[in-house]
Design a protein around this motif. Structure first.
Motif, short mmCIF file in Angstrom:
data_model
loop_
_atom_site.label_atom_id
_atom_site.label_comp_id
_atom_site.label_asym_id
_atom_site.label_seq_id
_atom_site.Cartn_x
_atom_site.Cartn_y
_atom_site.Cartn_z
N LEU A 52 -88.17 -130.39 -11.87
CA LEU A 52 -88.41 -131.59 -11.06
C LEU A 52 -88.81 -131.22 -9.64
N GLN A 53 -88.19 -130.19 -9.09
CA GLN A 53 -88.55 -129.73 -7.75
C GLN A 53 -89.99 -129.24 -7.72
N PRO B 165 -83.47 -129.49 -13.03
CA PRO B 165 -83.75 -129.78 -11.61
C PRO B 165 -84.83 -128.89 -11.02
N GLU B 166 -84.91 -127.64 -11.47
CA GLU B 166 -85.94 -126.75 -10.91
C GLU B 166 -87.34 -127.21 -11.30
N ASN C 94 -83.15 -134.45 -20.82
CA ASN C 94 -82.49 -135.15 -19.73
C ASN C 94 -82.98 -134.51 -18.44
N VAL C 95 -83.64 -135.28 -17.61
CA VAL C 95 -84.24 -134.70 -16.41
C VAL C 95 -83.20 -134.08 -15.47
N ASP C 96 -81.96 -134.54 -15.56
CA ASP C 96 -80.90 -133.95 -14.73
C ASP C 96 -80.61 -132.51 -15.14
N ASP C 97 -81.00 -132.13 -16.34
CA ASP C 97 -80.77 -130.77 -16.83
C ASP C 97 -81.87 -129.79 -16.42
N ASN D 48 -85.39 -145.90 -15.83
CA ASN D 48 -84.49 -145.06 -16.63
C ASN D 48 -84.82 -143.58 -16.52
N ARG D 49 -85.78 -143.24 -15.67
CA ARG D 49 -86.14 -141.86 -15.37
C ARG D 49 -86.66 -141.07 -16.58
N ASN D 50 -87.28 -141.76 -17.54
CA ASN D 50 -87.85 -141.05 -18.68
C ASN D 50 -89.37 -140.97 -18.61
#
Length: 86
Positions: A23-24, A20-21, A15-18, A47-49
């Motif tokens: 993704l940054q 965040p570092e 889950n990309v929300d898990d 769907n951000r996958n």
């Protein structure tokens, strides 16, 4: 102009929300690729996958090197690459 389209898909259990570092870091690398003129465009999946990354005027080996250097690379399930001419 030669365009290489790269479709990346994140692993189902991620889950990309898990992460965040990560993704940054990913955003910073993509900005660097754009500043260097490597990127033609980037389209995120709703769907951000995953995403579709479009590279311009690069050899296949260079595109693979850039993809392998992405912070999200260890989290990817698939990487599909297609060459195009515009």
């Amino acid at each position: 102009m030669n365009i290489t389209a790269v479709l990346i898909t994140i692993k189902d259990e991620i889950n990309v929300d898990d992460i965040p570092e990560v993704l940054q870091q990913e955003r910073a690398i993509i900005q660097e690729y754009s500043a260097k003129g490597y990127m033609y465009d980037l389209l995120l999946r709703p769907n951000r996958n995953g995403a579709l990354l479009l590279f311009k005027d690069l050899e296949a080996e260079k595109v693979q090197e850039l993809i392998n250097a992405l912070p999200l690379f260890p989290y990817l399930k698939t990487v599909e690459t297609w060459p195009f001419i515009k």
